[in-house]
Design an enzyme around this catalytic site. Structure first.
Site, short mmCIF file in Angstrom:
data_model
loop_
_atom_site.label_atom_id
_atom_site.label_comp_id
_atom_site.label_asym_id
_atom_site.label_seq_id
_atom_site.Cartn_x
_atom_site.Cartn_y
_atom_site.Cartn_z
N ASP A 288 28.99 -51.54 49.91
CA ASP A 288 29.03 -52.99 49.71
C ASP A 288 30.34 -53.35 49.03
O ASP A 288 30.72 -52.73 48.04
CB ASP A 288 27.84 -53.43 48.85
N ASN A 296 35.34 -65.03 49.76
CA ASN A 296 35.17 -66.07 50.80
C ASN A 296 35.30 -67.46 50.21
O ASN A 296 35.92 -68.36 50.80
CB ASN A 296 33.80 -65.92 51.48
N ASP A 305 37.46 -62.12 56.41
CA ASP A 305 37.45 -61.31 57.64
C ASP A 305 38.51 -60.21 57.55
O ASP A 305 38.26 -59.08 57.98
CB ASP A 305 37.74 -62.20 58.85
N GLU A 332 28.71 -58.15 54.10
CA GLU A 332 29.69 -57.19 53.62
C GLU A 332 29.08 -55.82 53.40
O GLU A 332 29.69 -54.95 52.77
CB GLU A 332 30.31 -57.70 52.31
#
Length: 422
Positions: A288, A296, A305, A332
């Site tokens: 993770d 983000n 991304d 993620e």
């Protein structure tokens, strides 16, 4: 195939030829009969004239000398000619002499001649009248007509038979060979060439044109089939490629090119079964990215991304080709599936990746700043009673433990965290 009764073209032509032969027989016979009639009639008249001119001098002398017996003898001689049925002589002195069949006077043709005087041909001593029997003329005409009919019929029969033989040999036989070849031709025999059994002296005619046309059609069909086969092969290859692409799209994540959760759910049970059957190690590394939601929110989804793609590459660098595989489990979160790998070996792999992410993975932002990221890892090894859900749950619990204890670390199931030297 049509169920109509077969009518060979040769038979049709023969019937038509037969009709024309009959018509020609009638026309030729009629013309010949008419010509014969004219010839016989002319000959008939000439015969009567010859008889008259042959006997007129003798009759002239007999009448001049008044010799009734001689006159009667001449009449008898004239009647021996069967074309003359009755003779009547009338002398200038008024005497009359007759001979022949009186009953046939009405059906005959009357021909009258003057009898010249012996000493002076410009004067006459009487007249002679012949009654020509038309029955004999008609019989002669009928006989002549029958002969003509027989001759024409015999000639027509020979011509007709010759035409029939030629048509059967040069038309019907080749056409039947062609029909039999086409009827028996199978789909896998299109390359078989049509060969008709014909004599070389027959020359090149319409039958050969048909054969050449059939050869051209066969060649065109062969080329068309070859083109279709190539086209089918090309379309099949394209379809297979498209299906492969669709299959790949259905089992991979579009952004990171990792396998997706759907494939994980399909493939992981088989990995567990294989490890259990052959008593081999199997480990999972649950990964993770730390504080990904913050990335983000602060830097945008494009930066997020980029982080996902770079992180995936770090994971892929540690994979064994055709053995290990990566799954984007969600957002993620990633899972590394490590067959033939013990818990200790899996911890080493996870720690190498953690250190690489911490010290080497940096992302240049749009404003020029560098973004440093870290990741947390939970590692679980297959146990005897495990299934896919329980093994993933244990790895997830280890990941949760790593995140709750400060992130940027590797947590194994029921074992101390192993740190490798950077």
């Amino acid at each position: 195939m049509s169920k109509q009764v077969l009518q060979p073209i040769a038979s049709l032509l023969i019937r038509r030829v037969f009709k024309w032969v009959i018509l020609c027989v009638i026309c030729i016979s009629s013309l010949q009969a008419w010509l014969n009639y004219r010839a016989i009639e002319e000959n008939f008249t000439m015969t009567v004239d010859d008889v008259a001119h042959a006997h007129l001098p003798l009759l002239s002398v007999a009448i001049w000398d008044i010799e009734p017996q001689t006159i009667q003898k001449q009449i008898d001689l004239i009647l021996k000619n069967k074309t003359i049925s009755y003779v009547a002589i009338k002398a200038s002195t008024g005497q009359q002499f007759t001979g022949g069949d009186v009953n046939r006077l009405g059906n005959g043709q009357h021909m009258k001649f003057n009898i010249p005087a012996p000493a002076d041909a410009s004067k006459t001593v009487g007249t002679v009248e012949f009654v020509v029997d038309k029955t004999i003329l008609r019989k002669e005409l009928l006989r002549s007509f029958i002969i003509v009919i027989i001759e024409v019929i015999i000639l027509s029969i020979f011509i007709f038979m010759a035409v029939v033989a030629i048509l059967r040999r040069d038309l019907e036989k080749p056409m039947r060979q062609l029909a039999d070849f086409v009827k028996n031709l199978q789909a896998n025999q299109l390359a078989t060439k049509l060969e008709l059994k014909r004599k070389p002296e027959d020359g090149y005619n319409e039958i050969d044109l048909v054969v050449d046309g059939f050869h051209t059609m066969q060649d065109s069909l062969q080329k068309h089939i070859a083109n279709q086969d190539a086209l089918v092969a090309e379309r099949t290859s394209q379809l297979e490629a498209a299906m492969k692409t669709l299959k790949q799209l259905s089992i991979t994540d579009g952004l990171t090119s990792c396998y997706n959760r759907l494939l994980f759910n399909e493939r992981m049970p088989a990995e567990i079964q294989r490890a259990v059957r052959y008593q081999r190690h199997l480990s999972l590394v649950f990964c993770d990215i730390d504080f990904f939601k913050k990335i983000n929110d602060e830097y945008g989804h494009a930066a997020g991304d980029t982080v996902l793609i770079a992180f995936t590459q770090c994971l892929a660098d540690e994979l064994r080709t055709d053995v290990d595989w990566i799954v984007r489990y969600g957002g993620e979160e990633f899972i590394m599936v490590l067959p033939e790998t013990s818990l200790l070996a899996a911890l080493e792999v996870a720690e190498r990746i953690r250190q690489k992410v911490e010290h080497q993975l940096t992302i240049r932002l749009a404003n020029g700043n560098m973004l440093h990221i870290t990741a947390s890892f939970g590692v679980a090894q297959l146990q005897a009673a495990d299934n896919m859900e329980s093994m993933v749950q244990r790895a997830d619990e280890c990941l949760y433990k790593a995140k709750s204890q400060g992130r940027n670390q590797v947590q194994p199931m029921a074992a101390p965290v192993i740190y490798l030297a950077p």
